[in-house]
Design an enzyme around this catalytic site. Structure first.
Site, short mmCIF file in Angstrom:
data_model
loop_
_atom_site.label_atom_id
_atom_site.label_comp_id
_atom_site.label_asym_id
_atom_site.label_seq_id
_atom_site.Cartn_x
_atom_site.Cartn_y
_atom_site.Cartn_z
N THR A 1 9.20 -2.74 11.09
CA THR A 1 10.43 -2.03 11.34
C THR A 1 11.13 -1.66 10.03
O THR A 1 11.08 -2.41 9.08
CB THR A 1 11.34 -3.00 12.10
OG1 THR A 1 10.76 -3.19 13.37
CG2 THR A 1 12.75 -2.51 12.23
N SER B 1 1.60 -9.17 13.23
CA SER B 1 2.95 -8.80 12.81
C SER B 1 3.44 -7.62 13.63
O SER B 1 2.71 -7.02 14.36
CB SER B 1 2.96 -8.47 11.32
OG SER B 1 1.96 -7.52 11.05
N THR C 1 10.03 -8.76 5.60
CA THR C 1 8.86 -9.28 6.31
C THR C 1 7.68 -9.24 5.33
O THR C 1 7.48 -10.18 4.58
CB THR C 1 8.58 -8.50 7.61
OG1 THR C 1 8.51 -7.11 7.32
CG2 THR C 1 9.68 -8.76 8.64
N ASN D 1 -2.77 -5.54 7.82
CA ASN D 1 -2.48 -5.28 9.22
C ASN D 1 -3.53 -5.81 10.19
O ASN D 1 -3.36 -5.72 11.39
CB ASN D 1 -2.27 -3.78 9.43
CG ASN D 1 -0.94 -3.34 8.86
OD1 ASN D 1 0.10 -3.85 9.26
ND2 ASN D 1 -0.99 -2.45 7.89
#
EC number: 2.3.1.35
Lengths: 386, 386
Positions: B182, B386, B148, B381
């Site tokens: 993740t 996301s 990602t 972030n």
């Protein structure tokens, strides 16, 4: 109006030369009585600064004649010499006021691990005593002298219909979970109250205000909240009455702290509803408030409820995650395991953000007050040693 | 070399059109046997993505024929329809390979709360099966398709002198405490091992590697670590042997994750020594690792040990704070309650930072791997959903 709002109090704030670069750095609050009951709350951190160790000891007697506060140095991790510095400070104040050191609380804030410049500090005490006044200006001077990275003085004043009042000043950004800077708060009241009433009322008020403010999960070595009562109004209060007005005062201080937290661009209220116990609601709200991914999404005005669900999922113990509902600024985005609205519907462009998480498993709720995680936070806390 | 390093495994990675903007987003790892024992570790988050629920169920049988992984969507908080999507994905893989869906694990990563584009995904599965190969290039394609915000593929390969090996790929930044993304990891081995041996060895290896990586305290809805064994080497292993080589492999993956964490400019090892219990050492190291004030100070290359002392003080339960020692990059700065060296002596300008906290109250120690808290973290972030 601040700490000199209630009758029986004088204050001052001076530049003693403790802070590098000058500026006001020493504050004094004096209770002229007729009564001198007092109480305090202190950091739960196991590493306690010298002034915390001293003031905790002093408050066993539940009496305070004065509080002396300095910015420009935390006097934490400074060993026996640091404790001696605090003691000398209290003794100087006591000598100037003609009282005992055991009736003088000391608060410090600033960098950890450095000794205070005692010569400057002690001569500052003498200056501060000379400038004591019951004026609103004097309260503001005191509120200014305790600031570190705060953008300006933070005060509150609330009058009770029965004829007494509460005044306050605060600096920093949290009690249980303060930002870079220690939180120091001094509350004054002219109510007549027994020590037990003061103590219970302050604990209850702090539990739903200071203890619900969580900017970054930290807890300082120096956090202190003091409450002094002069009894000068002649009005006796009971615990419930005093709890009410103290809660109102502390809630106002918490809003000041939340809006002035380092680098924050959002004031974020995280409410958890439908919890089995209130402690669960507080714990879960705190995990969401401290989550860096939630904080950065809010800084980006991104209604990323998935990160909120993730944070709640981390905090849940026995609660069924499937039942929960998540709403952002009044729009329910997630309910019973599936998205129920497009995230684009939510407008997070304003300063206030309201996150409501309904666990739908019990009757309890709690709100934790926090901020976003911004470039400003990283900047302030990486570029300057503090 | 990665997952195709050990004998008996093929892999592929393709662009199925799941990610907006294209790019590789679907990976497949197939165990050609002769054996198919497997085990897995899953997120402790109470909000579990559909693929986690599915794969947990699948692994009750402790057998896996294949793992299919997608980036571009977490398939979390998507309700029964999302679970059906995972199920359909496993069935498509099983159909193509001529096996049962119950032998196909599924992993997903990406934004929470959105359904996956199933048509693209399912036709991608067919393409991926067509491209399966045991080459190193195929392993790299697979490792690339699961990324990602990672800057590049992360693989590991370790050969045991007795003739078996372990290969691996990973994406993200943590197991117990991952970053935005993740963490997904697939480990393959050609050792011959009973399911219990695999399971015990994986748990032990993860306990001192993945579970000691803590970038921001989060725990994803999708975190998954899978271990597949083909037995193709013919070499039987016991738990200790396998634990050793898995620990080595996972430690290498953890270093990749630590150095590639979002926005990080420092790789920070926090070691707590002299603890009464190992769990205390881990807990205290974790609090220091997650402290935003410590993280921002390190970003600023500021040897601010006072913030470390503050964080340790928050985490201490019954330990005496006075006894502790704090060292930064080999220089002891604080000992027995007082500063013992000038902070300026410490050089934090490099990439590696070593924090050692000695509690001097017991024999146990633990290290937690973390990063600094940088502008880059806030940027990545907040600017992207996301």
């Amino acid at each position: 109006m601040g700490v000199t709002g209630p009758r029986g109090f004088r204050a001052s704030g001076v530049a003693a030369g403790i802070k590098e670069g000058g500026g006001p750095d020493l504050a004094l609050v004096v209770n002229d009585g007729p009564r001198r009951e007092a109480t305090g709350l202190f950091t739960t951190n196991k590493v306690k600064a010298a002034p915390v160790l001293w003031s905790e000891q002093v408050l066993r007697e539940r009496r305070l004649h004065a509080v002396v506060l300095n910015s420009g140095g935390a006097n934490a991790c400074t060993g026996p010499e640091g404790f001696q510095d605090t003691h000398s400070t209290a003794e100087r104040v006591a000598g100037e006021l003609g009282t005992g050191a055991i009736e003088v609380a000391v608060c410090s804030t600033g960098l950890i691990g450095q000794r205070l410049p005692m010569e400057a500090l002690l001569s500052g005490v003498t200056t501060a005593v000379g400038e004591l006044s019951d004026s609103g200006r004097a309260a503001e001077d005191a509120a200014t002298a305790i600031l570190t990275t705060d953008s300006g003085p933070k005060q509150a004043f609330v009058r009770h219909p029965s004829g007494f009042s509460v005044g306050a000043m605060v600096k920093g950004a949290g009690m249980i979970a303060p930002n870079l800077a220690t939180m120091l708060a001094v509350l004054t009241t002219d109510a007549v109250a027994e020590p037990d009433v003061l103590d219970q009322a302050l604990r209850r008020a702090a539990a739903t205000t200071f203890e619900r403010l969580d900017v970054d999960g930290g807890t300082s070595t120096n956090d202190t909240v003091l409450l002094l009562s002069s009894g000068a109004s002649g009005v006796a209060v009971d615990t419930d009455e005093l709890t009410g007005i103290l809660t109102e005062t502390c809630a106002e201080l918490v809003r000041h702290l939340q809006y002035d937290a380092e680098g924050a661009t959002k004031a974020v209220d995280v409410t958890v509803r439908g919890a089995v116990r209130e402690t669960d609601a507080v714990r879960i709200a705190r995990v969401v408030a401290e989550d860096n991914l939630v904080g950065t999404a809010l800084f980006g005005s991104d209604p990323n409820w998935g990160r909120i669900a993730m944070a709640v999922g981390r905090a849940l113990a026995d609660t069924d995650a499937e039942a929960m509902e998540i709403a952002l600024n009044g729009v329910t985005l997630y309910s019973a395991g599936v998205p129920v609205a497009e995230r684009e519907v939510v407008d997070l462009s304003g300063r206030e953000v309201e996150i409501v998480i309904d666990l739908r498993s019990g009757p309890h709720e709690a709100t934790v007050y926090t901020t976003d995680l911004s470039h400003g936070y990283v900047e302030e806390n990486s570029a300057y040693s503090s």
